[in-house]
Scaffold this motif. Structure first.
Motif, PDB file in Angstrom:
ATOM      1  N   ALA A  54       0.846  -1.204   0.000  1.00  0.00           N
ATOM      2  CA  ALA A  54       0.000   0.000   0.000  1.00  0.00           C
ATOM      3  C   ALA A  54       0.874   1.244   0.000  1.00  0.00           C
ATOM      4  O   ALA A  54       0.593   2.216  -0.727  1.00  0.00           O
ATOM      5  CB  ALA A  54      -0.912  -0.010   1.216  1.00  0.00           C
ATOM      6  N   GLU A  55       1.966   1.223   0.787  1.00  0.00           N
ATOM      7  CA  GLU A  55       2.832   2.402   0.837  1.00  0.00           C
ATOM      8  C   GLU A  55       3.487   2.650  -0.524  1.00  0.00           C
ATOM      9  O   GLU A  55       3.603   3.790  -0.970  1.00  0.00           O
ATOM     10  CB  GLU A  55       3.925   2.226   1.893  1.00  0.00           C
ATOM     11  N   THR A  56       3.899   1.569  -1.188  1.00  0.00           N
ATOM     12  CA  THR A  56       4.560   1.741  -2.477  1.00  0.00           C
ATOM     13  C   THR A  56       3.561   2.254  -3.523  1.00  0.00           C
ATOM     14  O   THR A  56       3.909   3.075  -4.377  1.00  0.00           O
ATOM     15  CB  THR A  56       5.208   0.414  -2.914  1.00  0.00           C
ATOM     16  N   ILE A  57       2.320   1.806  -3.426  1.00  0.00           N
ATOM     17  CA  ILE A  57       1.282   2.327  -4.336  1.00  0.00           C
ATOM     18  C   ILE A  57       1.096   3.826  -4.084  1.00  0.00           C
ATOM     19  O   ILE A  57       1.004   4.630  -5.008  1.00  0.00           O
ATOM     20  CB  ILE A  57      -0.048   1.558  -4.136  1.00  0.00           C
ATOM     21  N   GLU A  58       1.107   4.190  -2.804  1.00  0.00           N
ATOM     22  CA  GLU A  58       0.917   5.601  -2.431  1.00  0.00           C
ATOM     23  C   GLU A  58       2.040   6.478  -3.008  1.00  0.00           C
ATOM     24  O   GLU A  58       1.790   7.542  -3.555  1.00  0.00           O
ATOM     25  CB  GLU A  58       0.950   5.663  -0.907  1.00  0.00           C
ATOM     26  N   ILE A  59       3.286   5.998  -2.881  1.00  0.00           N
ATOM     27  CA  ILE A  59       4.433   6.751  -3.427  1.00  0.00           C
ATOM     28  C   ILE A  59       4.268   6.880  -4.945  1.00  0.00           C
ATOM     29  O   ILE A  59       4.509   7.944  -5.519  1.00  0.00           O
ATOM     30  CB  ILE A  59       5.760   6.010  -3.120  1.00  0.00           C
ATOM     31  N   SER A  60       3.863   5.793  -5.582  1.00  0.00           N
ATOM     32  CA  SER A  60       3.692   5.815  -7.039  1.00  0.00           C
ATOM     33  C   SER A  60       2.667   6.883  -7.415  1.00  0.00           C
ATOM     34  O   SER A  60       2.847   7.637  -8.371  1.00  0.00           O
ATOM     35  CB  SER A  60       3.213   4.459  -7.557  1.00  0.00           C
TER      36      SER A  60
END
Ligand code: NAD
Length: 405
Positions: A369-375
């Motif tokens: 979820a965090e990596t999706i958010e950064i993306s």
């Protein structure tokens, strides 16, 4: 018995400005080690050459170091040095600092870039092998007792997929003599590299084997899986500490590429059938594993200690399906620019890190979820033209990976 950061040391991080090296340098500094980064900033230069910048805006190395001192109170040293070209400079740094540990990330690490053409093939071999060899020669010549921790890759084992569990570096075999006796031997697992980049990591292994035997250099070779994610506990502390996130066709590792594709509404580019099974590790676990490896060196005279630094395996099309399910993205099968088995199984032992206490972060428990958010946060920085993998494994291969099949 294992140690985690209990004995603080003086650590040199070669390649400490890169995707894995920067968060590792911060993590070790946070644990109380004295950390000096050696980097020639070639990754930034290659990003300029390719016209493909990190998705996340990367501060200059000077600003990164100043930000770390501000938020943590710890100092980081930095030396701008090419370890492949400047042997004398490297030897001088080692002699001055006399580090307990050198962590060696400083290689050209993209398989597609290493296959782009003759210049990139030669650069990857010259850079990676000379860098590793210079380091070993300097340590031997200076008679320093340094533990070398090298970042290798799971890719050296190849992806034969016949159900054998890949051991940690060595294969125990019985060899039949002419008179019929069976002699036990423990040999380096036969390498089967799939690119010039992976070939350099295979050759690195021989350099390590020789210098561990000849000069009793203490060496740990970490055979790492594909790293996903971007932030760690330390890089989250300030925007100037943010880690790099590569999404382009050469340097973007597969899961991070899918996540950025999903964030900008670009179909997920699955190469071929997506039946390739690969080993993965989250960047937070990368830095934890390296701290564990630093704290648990081999003895002098011991053979190279190989640890498989991965936490789970996934088939590429299953990863795409997972990302599509979470984000609603569409999946596109494209022509595979690589020469590799279309489908393979992969079973890997990672017992040595589990025995040291690693509790793996898996895809299912969180950080996706965090990596999706950064993306999504940096989606407006994406250059869509850089996403397709354009480097072909052989120049006579058919169309580039932008072509749907
Ligand atoms: P990266 O390209 O982001 O970082 C490598 C760093 O080394 C860069 O900062 C670069 O400037 C520096 N460097 C390269 N050549 C140098 C030289 N001659 N002298 C001084 N500095 C030099 O790569 P990364 O993703 O951080 O990978 C680090 C290591 O981990 C590599 O050796 C790679 O093979 C290995 N690895 C990475 C992954 C992954 O998924 N990223 C997976 C398995 C193994």
């Amino acid at each position: 018995m294992f140690l985690l950061g209990a004995v603080m040391g003086n650590i040199l991080v070669i390649g400490g400005d890169g995707f894995c090296g920067w968060p590792t340098a911060l993590h070790l500094s946070n644990l109380g080690h004295e950390v000096t980064i050696v980097d020639n900033l070639s990754r930034r230069a290659i990003a300029d050459e390719l016209g493909a910048q990190s998705l996340t805006p990367i501060a200059s190395i000077e600003d990164r170091i100043a930000a770390w001192q501000r938020v943590s109170g710890h100092q980081l040293g930095f030396v701008n040095l090419d370890v492949a070209q400047d042997y004398d400079g490297l030897a001088a740094v080692l002699n001055l600092l006399k580090p307990d540990t050198v962590i060696h990330f400083g290689e050209q690490r993209a398989a597609p870039y290493s296959m782009k053409g003759p210049r990139q093939k030669r650069y990857t071999v010259d850079n990676n092998l000379n860098g590793t060899h210079n380091l070993l020669v300097a340590i031997a010549e200076l008679k320093l007792d340094i533990h070398v921790v090298h970042l290798g890759t799971m890719g050296v084992y190849g992806y034969d997929g016949d159900g054998l569990e890949i051991p940690e570096g060595y294969l125990d075999v019985k060899v039949e003599t002419p008179d019929g006796r069976l002699l036990p031997r423990s040999i380096l697992y036969p390498t089967n590299p799939g690119s010039v980049y992976h070939m350099t990591k295979s050759l690195d292994q021989l350099l390590f084997q020789f210098y561990a035997k000849n000069d009793q250099i203490r060496i740990t070779d970490l055979h790492q899986g594909i790293v996903w994610g971007t932030q760690t506990d330390e890089t989250r502390l300030d925007d100037a500490l943010i880690n790099r996130f590569d999404y382009d066709g050469d340097y973007g590792t597969v899961l991070n590429r899918f996540l950025i594709e999903a964030a900008i509404g670009y179909p997920l580019t699955v190469h071929g059938t997506g039946g390739q099974t690969r080993a993965f590790i989250n960047i937070q676990d990368t830095v934890r594993c390296i701290a564990l490896a630093v704290a648990n060196p081999p003895e002098r005279g011991e053979r190279v200690r190989v640890r498989n630094q991965m936490t789970e395996t996934h088939r590429v099309r299953d990863l795409a399906a997972l990302v599509a399910k979470i984000t609603g993205a569409r999946v596109d099968r494209v022509q595979n620019p690589r020469l590799e088995a279309a489908e393979n199984e992969l079973f890997v032992s990672n017992r040595s890190f589990i025995a040291l206490g690693l509790e793996p972060i898996t895809l299912s428990n969180g950080l996706l979820a965090e990596t999706i958010e950064i993306s999504q946060r940096f989606a407006d920085r994406v250059d869509r033209s850089k996403i397709p993998a354009a480097s072909l494994w052989r120049q006579d291969m058919p169309e580039a990976a932008s072509h749907t099949i």
